[in-house]
Design a protein around this motif. Sequence first.
Motif, PDB file in Angstrom:
ATOM      1  N   LYS A 180       9.847  17.397  14.146  1.00  0.00           N
ATOM      2  CA  LYS A 180       9.783  18.073  12.844  1.00  0.00           C
ATOM      3  C   LYS A 180       8.357  18.023  12.314  1.00  0.00           C
ATOM      4  O   LYS A 180       7.594  17.141  12.680  1.00  0.00           O
ATOM      5  CB  LYS A 180      10.687  17.319  11.859  1.00  0.00           C
ATOM      6  CG  LYS A 180      11.901  18.074  11.429  1.00  0.00           C
ATOM      7  CD  LYS A 180      12.599  17.302  10.330  1.00  0.00           C
ATOM      8  CE  LYS A 180      13.860  18.007   9.913  1.00  0.00           C
ATOM      9  NZ  LYS A 180      14.672  17.204   9.045  1.00  0.00           N
ATOM     10  N   ALA A 181       8.047  18.942  11.398  1.00  0.00           N
ATOM     11  CA  ALA A 181       6.692  18.945  10.830  1.00  0.00           C
ATOM     12  C   ALA A 181       6.610  17.921   9.697  1.00  0.00           C
ATOM     13  O   ALA A 181       6.496  18.282   8.530  1.00  0.00           O
ATOM     14  CB  ALA A 181       6.364  20.336  10.321  1.00  0.00           C
ATOM     15  N   PHE A 232      15.071  19.251  16.318  1.00  0.00           N
ATOM     16  CA  PHE A 232      13.737  18.892  15.818  1.00  0.00           C
ATOM     17  C   PHE A 232      13.863  17.609  15.003  1.00  0.00           C
ATOM     18  O   PHE A 232      13.626  17.580  13.802  1.00  0.00           O
ATOM     19  CB  PHE A 232      13.170  20.038  14.974  1.00  0.00           C
ATOM     20  CG  PHE A 232      12.894  21.267  15.772  1.00  0.00           C
ATOM     21  CD1 PHE A 232      11.636  21.499  16.282  1.00  0.00           C
ATOM     22  CD2 PHE A 232      13.899  22.184  16.041  1.00  0.00           C
ATOM     23  CE1 PHE A 232      11.372  22.630  17.044  1.00  0.00           C
ATOM     24  CE2 PHE A 232      13.654  23.311  16.791  1.00  0.00           C
ATOM     25  CZ  PHE A 232      12.389  23.534  17.298  1.00  0.00           C
ATOM     26  N   ARG A 399       3.095  19.694  12.277  1.00  0.00           N
ATOM     27  CA  ARG A 399       3.301  21.145  12.407  1.00  0.00           C
ATOM     28  C   ARG A 399       2.878  21.628  13.792  1.00  0.00           C
ATOM     29  O   ARG A 399       3.511  22.504  14.372  1.00  0.00           O
ATOM     30  CB  ARG A 399       2.540  21.889  11.311  1.00  0.00           C
ATOM     31  CG  ARG A 399       3.257  21.811   9.963  1.00  0.00           C
ATOM     32  CD  ARG A 399       2.740  22.851   8.988  1.00  0.00           C
ATOM     33  NE  ARG A 399       1.444  22.470   8.464  1.00  0.00           N
ATOM     34  CZ  ARG A 399       0.455  23.335   8.247  1.00  0.00           C
ATOM     35  NH1 ARG A 399       0.621  24.606   8.512  1.00  0.00           N
ATOM     36  NH2 ARG A 399      -0.692  22.920   7.755  1.00  0.00           N
ATOM     37  N   ASN A 402       5.678  20.624  16.094  1.00  0.00           N
ATOM     38  CA  ASN A 402       6.835  21.455  15.784  1.00  0.00           C
ATOM     39  C   ASN A 402       6.691  22.839  16.434  1.00  0.00           C
ATOM     40  O   ASN A 402       7.611  23.356  17.073  1.00  0.00           O
ATOM     41  CB  ASN A 402       6.921  21.567  14.257  1.00  0.00           C
ATOM     42  CG  ASN A 402       8.135  22.331  13.789  1.00  0.00           C
ATOM     43  OD1 ASN A 402       8.013  23.357  13.139  1.00  0.00           O
ATOM     44  ND2 ASN A 402       9.306  21.842  14.121  1.00  0.00           N
ATOM     45  N   ALA A 406       8.787  24.720  19.397  1.00  0.00           N
ATOM     46  CA  ALA A 406       9.513  25.925  18.974  1.00  0.00           C
ATOM     47  C   ALA A 406       9.032  27.161  19.716  1.00  0.00           C
ATOM     48  O   ALA A 406       9.821  28.037  20.053  1.00  0.00           O
ATOM     49  CB  ALA A 406       9.358  26.121  17.477  1.00  0.00           C
ATOM     50  N   ASN A 407       7.710  27.231  19.992  1.00  0.00           N
ATOM     51  CA  ASN A 407       7.164  28.443  20.616  1.00  0.00           C
ATOM     52  C   ASN A 407       6.830  28.238  22.087  1.00  0.00           C
ATOM     53  O   ASN A 407       6.272  29.137  22.708  1.00  0.00           O
ATOM     54  CB  ASN A 407       5.875  28.868  19.889  1.00  0.00           C
ATOM     55  CG  ASN A 407       6.098  29.098  18.415  1.00  0.00           C
ATOM     56  OD1 ASN A 407       7.161  29.567  18.032  1.00  0.00           O
ATOM     57  ND2 ASN A 407       5.129  28.766  17.593  1.00  0.00           N
TER      58      ASN A 407
ATOM     59  N   ASP B 157      18.407  23.991  17.354  1.00  0.00           N
ATOM     60  CA  ASP B 157      18.309  23.479  15.985  1.00  0.00           C
ATOM     61  C   ASP B 157      17.774  24.637  15.138  1.00  0.00           C
ATOM     62  O   ASP B 157      16.578  24.759  14.899  1.00  0.00           O
ATOM     63  CB  ASP B 157      17.320  22.297  15.979  1.00  0.00           C
ATOM     64  CG  ASP B 157      17.214  21.642  14.624  1.00  0.00           C
ATOM     65  OD1 ASP B 157      17.726  22.207  13.646  1.00  0.00           O
ATOM     66  OD2 ASP B 157      16.596  20.557  14.535  1.00  0.00           O
ATOM     67  N   ASN B 161      13.836  25.274  13.171  1.00  0.00           N
ATOM     68  CA  ASN B 161      12.965  26.029  14.058  1.00  0.00           C
ATOM     69  C   ASN B 161      12.100  26.983  13.223  1.00  0.00           C
ATOM     70  O   ASN B 161      12.630  27.852  12.537  1.00  0.00           O
ATOM     71  CB  ASN B 161      13.831  26.821  15.050  1.00  0.00           C
ATOM     72  CG  ASN B 161      12.986  27.495  16.111  1.00  0.00           C
ATOM     73  OD1 ASN B 161      11.836  27.851  15.867  1.00  0.00           O
ATOM     74  ND2 ASN B 161      13.555  27.665  17.282  1.00  0.00           N
ATOM     75  N   ASN B 163      10.566  29.508  13.909  1.00  0.00           N
ATOM     76  CA  ASN B 163      10.664  30.934  14.254  1.00  0.00           C
ATOM     77  C   ASN B 163      11.866  31.629  13.624  1.00  0.00           C
ATOM     78  O   ASN B 163      11.833  32.836  13.417  1.00  0.00           O
ATOM     79  CB  ASN B 163      10.721  31.110  15.768  1.00  0.00           C
ATOM     80  CG  ASN B 163       9.482  30.549  16.415  1.00  0.00           C
ATOM     81  OD1 ASN B 163       8.399  30.636  15.845  1.00  0.00           O
ATOM     82  ND2 ASN B 163       9.636  29.936  17.573  1.00  0.00           N
TER      83      ASN B 163
END
Lengths: 428, 294
Positions: A180-181, A232, A399, A402, A406-407, B157, B161, B163
């Motif tokens: 997580k951020a 996350f 961040r 994260n 995520a990407n 999640d 996320n 995005n």
Amino acid sequence: MKKLLVVLLVIFISAIVFTQSITFWHTQVETDRQQRIRALAQIFEAQTGIKVNLVPIEENEILEQIPRAVQAGTLPDVVEGGISPILLLGSQGFMDTELNAKIIEDFGDVYEGVSRLMRAPDGGYYGIPFHAWVQGIWYNKDLFEKRDLGAPTSWYNILTAAKALNDPANQFYGLVLPKKADAYTEQVFSQVALSNGAIPIDKDGNILFNTPEMIEAFRFYKELGKYSRPGFTGVPEALNAYLNNEAALVFYSTYIMDDIAVEEVQKQRVENFNPQLVENTGFANLMINVKPSSYGEVVGLGILNTSKNKDAAEQWVKFLMTGNNYIYWLHMAPGGMNPTRSSIAEMDEFLDNPVLERYGKDQITTIISALDTVERFEFVEGQIIEEMSVLSGNFVVGRAINRMFANDWTPQQTAQWAQEEAEKLLGK
Amino acid sequence: MTKYKELSSLKRKEAVFGWKLVSPAVILIGVFILYPVLYNIYLSFFEVSLTPGQSNKFVGLENYRRLLTDPTFWNSFGITLLFVAITVAGSILVGLGVALLMNKEFPGRGIVRALILFPYVAPVISTVFAWQYVLMPLNGPLTILLSNFGIMDITQDVVNNPNNAFLVVSFYSIWKNFPFIYLMILSRLQSISQDYYEAADIDGANGWQKFRHITLPELYYVLGSLVLLRGIWNFYKFEEVYLLSKEARTLPIYLYQTAFTGIPDLGVAAAIATVLFIVMMALITVYVKKVLKW
């Protein structure tokens, strides 16, 4: 009758007018902890006549509250917070460095290792080290022994164990990794990076996110993510996953000690108490890749420059860090809150606690002694890097990680993003 | 308009009396609305100091220049427009559909009507926790259900996320706010005269034709006002978005982070608020003239 009423009214009004009061911001937001702090404030008021207004604030949000309070003129007299908020407040000129230094000197027994983390570059101290924790990997020793895995201290051992023990088909995972951020992710990544000799800012103020060592740290973190419990993850999920036996390893501070050892505490988190957990859990308090590194956090008390009741603030700080009051505070999270004064650490009353007893004096001493070697991004070669608190306040590391997950960014892309973000924030 | 001087003495007294009557409201509006707005505009031209004893520094249009050249601002701006479009359209469609259904007689209608209001009356924080819980990876009940239908992967999640957090927040906002729309539309539906429908029946109109030529025109101004209200509210929506996921980076979140995280930049934050205010005023003016025809 009328006279009596007038006298009573005068007494009442003068009591209100002349009663000193101070405001105390603290980060202990859990209900049971707040109860303890309220009790301490009541005892303090009974002894000194000084009222303490308690303001609990989430650890992640304390930095956001400061500018709002500055504008509203509602800054506290005393603040309790981690290194980042104390440094940020200090670097912006909010802390009374001289008074904080005087209190440390008056005590005379504050550990040098922890007080250096709060030393102001121009002399004095931004805060008084109040309590401290150490972070490391808590792991299921049984599983390690069965599979003949080495203790998870080196990168190689951590990755090998996470890979070997990961069994997603049975909802059991190698480890729980924060993504997580937030501050937790930064704390875990800090230890990984430091053990690889990587730091985000050097003592000359150069931003070093795109160095090979840092990219290597992101690569290792991403690799660990493959064997991590999905999601996350934040702090509560990580704790619950380990207590629920859903993961073999968890990065956590010594705050986990009561959750592992005490039935009532564990049952607040998970349905069934596992009495074997405390015996089966090992703790790796350092991490090694190119060098050993241990990570911890010192929580400080700081008296603010803007305080109009500095005497009362000083009395409150001394009250909190003395004898049984101090022990009463520390016992709200045994293991997690360790004393920063040697005289308190040696007191039998401090060790007289169901959690601390289970771990034993030796282990507690080891934890406290680790604080002398704690490394942080905020300290490089004995120098405080104040700019780091800006990056922490904006969760740049959190961040970056994260977004990496995520990407599906490469470690290089992640490092580049963090580099650009840090340059933007610091105006470089 | 007649000038004050040209008024008769009685009319002058009436005018003064009128001002006396409205003055408390004028003062209150001045103190609580106009002053903060003007102070915010004033601050946007300064580098606001946080250090005690140090005064603010005048920087002219520098804050605006920094803001308008910051890609993060434009990114957040785009996300916010998309958020407003999705949530306004979504909540109006759902609210309209539910209102049309609830306008029909059926046993237990009273209870169902009351239950529909639940998302709107429940506190934001409790519904946010409920959403976070049901959408947890692995153990969240909704995650399990959706993964059983093959709609999503159980390890996802979605809330945290970066995005798709924005989409989750949009769905949440539609769910949370459609009851308000439903309530407004339902009250209007109930006041449409049945004679129109009976006349349409005689002319042989089908359900869709009745909806298109009677119901929809009758709802025009209610729907128009709802789009305006929800548009304004959702453009500035903060608590629902921030509490559910800090990763949905809409403009109010961007503003909050500029103003209150790390070393805060209150001057730039004030500039963001001013830009938002101007954009919103322009949009509202056009909308009110063209759509609501006021």
